[in-house]
Design a protein around this motif. Structure first.
Motif, PDB file in Angstrom:
ATOM      1  N   GLN A 196      -5.398  -8.765  -4.705  1.00 45.45           N
ATOM      2  CA  GLN A 196      -4.579  -8.455  -3.272  1.00 45.45           C
ATOM      3  C   GLN A 196      -4.211 -10.201  -2.861  1.00 45.45           C
TER       4      GLN A 196
ATOM      5  N   ARG B 123      -7.465   2.481  -5.085  1.00 44.59           N
ATOM      6  CA  ARG B 123      -7.083   0.817  -5.204  1.00 44.59           C
ATOM      7  C   ARG B 123      -8.472  -0.002  -4.996  1.00 44.59           C
ATOM      8  N   SER B 124      -9.256   0.622  -4.295  1.00 45.36           N
ATOM      9  CA  SER B 124     -10.550  -0.310  -4.004  1.00 45.36           C
ATOM     10  C   SER B 124     -11.115  -0.425  -5.435  1.00 45.36           C
TER      11      SER B 124
ATOM     12  N   TYR C 247      -1.804   6.445  -5.683  1.00 44.34           N
ATOM     13  CA  TYR C 247      -3.094   5.623  -5.803  1.00 44.34           C
ATOM     14  C   TYR C 247      -3.679   5.622  -4.362  1.00 44.34           C
ATOM     15  N   SER C 248      -4.615   6.420  -4.223  1.00 42.81           N
ATOM     16  CA  SER C 248      -5.120   6.536  -3.024  1.00 42.81           C
ATOM     17  C   SER C 248      -5.852   5.066  -2.705  1.00 42.81           C
ATOM     18  N   THR C 249      -6.551   5.057  -1.559  1.00 42.05           N
ATOM     19  CA  THR C 249      -7.217   3.924  -0.806  1.00 42.05           C
ATOM     20  C   THR C 249      -8.452   3.482  -1.839  1.00 42.05           C
ATOM     21  N   SER C 250      -9.092   4.761  -1.963  1.00 39.94           N
ATOM     22  CA  SER C 250     -10.347   4.322  -2.646  1.00 39.94           C
ATOM     23  C   SER C 250     -10.169   4.106  -4.393  1.00 39.94           C
TER      24      SER C 250
ATOM     25  N   GLU D 214       0.519   4.200  -2.559  1.00 41.88           N
ATOM     26  CA  GLU D 214       0.316   5.795  -2.165  1.00 41.88           C
ATOM     27  C   GLU D 214       1.496   6.645  -2.780  1.00 41.88           C
TER      28      GLU D 214
ATOM     29  N   ARG E 200      -3.428  -9.195   2.669  1.00 42.34           N
ATOM     30  CA  ARG E 200      -4.021  -7.714   2.988  1.00 42.34           C
ATOM     31  C   ARG E 200      -2.669  -6.802   2.846  1.00 42.34           C
ATOM     32  N   GLY E 201      -3.176  -5.549   2.315  1.00 42.22           N
ATOM     33  CA  GLY E 201      -2.358  -4.685   1.955  1.00 42.22           C
ATOM     34  C   GLY E 201      -1.221  -4.695   0.952  1.00 42.22           C
TER      35      GLY E 201
ATOM     36  N   ALA F 129       0.729  -1.071  -0.125  1.00 42.26           N
ATOM     37  CA  ALA F 129      -0.048   0.035   0.026  1.00 42.26           C
ATOM     38  C   ALA F 129       0.754   1.190   0.034  1.00 42.26           C
TER      39      ALA F 129
ATOM     40  N   TYR G 157      -0.670  -5.735  -3.695  1.00 42.74           N
ATOM     41  CA  TYR G 157      -1.500  -5.617  -4.544  1.00 42.74           C
ATOM     42  C   TYR G 157      -0.683  -6.269  -5.873  1.00 42.74           C
TER      43      TYR G 157
END
Length: 232
Positions: free
Chosen positions: A51, A40-41, A35-38, A31, A54-55, A27, A57
C-alpha cells in the motif's frame, strides 16, 4: 467446486494479468473485481500487495513514480485527467533551461483527482472548462477521444485535434499529455500569479515548431481573453 486454495490462486493470477507492475489501483477498483477488505488485508500481510498510500494497492515489484501514478489514473482507474501546462512542455523538452524548484506536476481535467495522488510529487489541478469550451480526453492506451459531457466518443487522431498526445516516459505505458500548442496556452493562463513572465518568455523562445493549424483551433476554442491577448 473450487477449493479455497484454487480460488486464491485464481485471484492472484487475475491481479498479475490486470495490474501491471509499477501501477496502482484503489480500494474501489479492488472491490469491483471481487477483492474484499479482508482479502486485501491478507494479500498485504502475505506480501502479495503493498500500500503506497492509504486506500491504494500495487504489486510489490516496480518502483512507483508520479508518472506511473498518473498513468494508473488515466488507464486502470478511468479518471479523465491529462498532464498539461509547464509539465507537458518540460516532458517534451521545452523547459529544461528554465530554473525550477521542487517537482510540480500540473494536471488538467473536469473533476478533481483523488486525494491519495499526492505521491512522489506535488500535484496542482486545473479545471479544463475554465480555459477551453470543448475538452476531448484520451482514455486508456488508445486514441479514443471521449466526450465527458455527452458520454460518447469516437476514434480520432489526437494530433489532428490539436489538444492531446501520448508521451512515452521511461515506463512502457504512455502518459496522455497536452500537445505543446495546448500546453503553452495552459501555461499562459498561469500568469502572473503562479508563473513568471521571465520563465514563460524563456519557454516561448524554444517553441519554434508549433503548428499554426492546431493553434488556430485551440485559440478559437479558448474562453480566456487574457490568454489570447498574452499569446498575440
Amino acid at each position: 467446486m473450487l477449493s479455497m486454495t484454487e480460488r486464491r490462486a485464481g485471484k492472484l493470477n487475475f491481479l498479475e494479468k490486470t495490474l501491471p507492475e509499477g501501477l496502482l489501483v484503489d480500494a474501489a477498483w479492488m472491490e469491483r473485481h471481487g477483492y474484499s477488505t479482508s482479502l486485501r488485508s491478507q494479500y498485504v500481510d502475505a506480501g502479495w500487495l503493498v500500500q503506497p498510500t492509504r486506500g491504494t494497492y500495487k504489486r510489490p515489484r516496480g518502483q512507483l513514480t508520479w508518472e506511473k501514478a498518473v498513468i494508473s489514473l488515466q488507464t486502470l482507474l478511468g479518471h479523465t485527467v491529462i498532464v498539461g501546462g509547464r509539465t507537458a512542455l518540460e516532458l517534451e523538452g521545452y523547459g529544461h533551461y528554465v530554473r525550477s524548484g521542487p517537482q510540480i506536476v500540473h494536471l488538467h481535467g473536469r473533476t478533481n483527482p483523488p486525494a491519495w495522488l499526492a505521491v512522489e510529487a506535488r500535484f496542482v489541478f486545473h479545471k479544463t472548462e475554465t480555459l477551453f469550451r470543448s475538452d476531448p480526453v484520451s482514455k486508456g492506451l488508445t486514441s479514443l477521444a471521449f466526450d465527458i459531457a455527452e458520454n460518447s466518443g469516437q476514434r480520432v487522431d489526437l494530433l489532428q485535434t490539436g489538444a492531446l498526445r501520448e508521451h512515452f516516459t521511461h515506463a512502457e505505458w504512455p502518459l496522455t499529455v497536452s500537445t505543446p500548442e495546448r500546453a503553452f496556452l495552459e501555461l499562459l493562463d498561469e500568469l502572473p500569479t503562479r508563473e513568471t513572465f521571465h520563465n514563460v518568455d524563456m519557454i516561448a523562445e524554444g517553441l519554434r515548431t508549433l503548428s499554426p493549424r492546431r493553434l488556430q483551433k485551440l485559440l478559437e476554442d479558448c474562453r480566456s481573453v487574457k490568454v489570447k491577448r498574452l499569446f498575440f
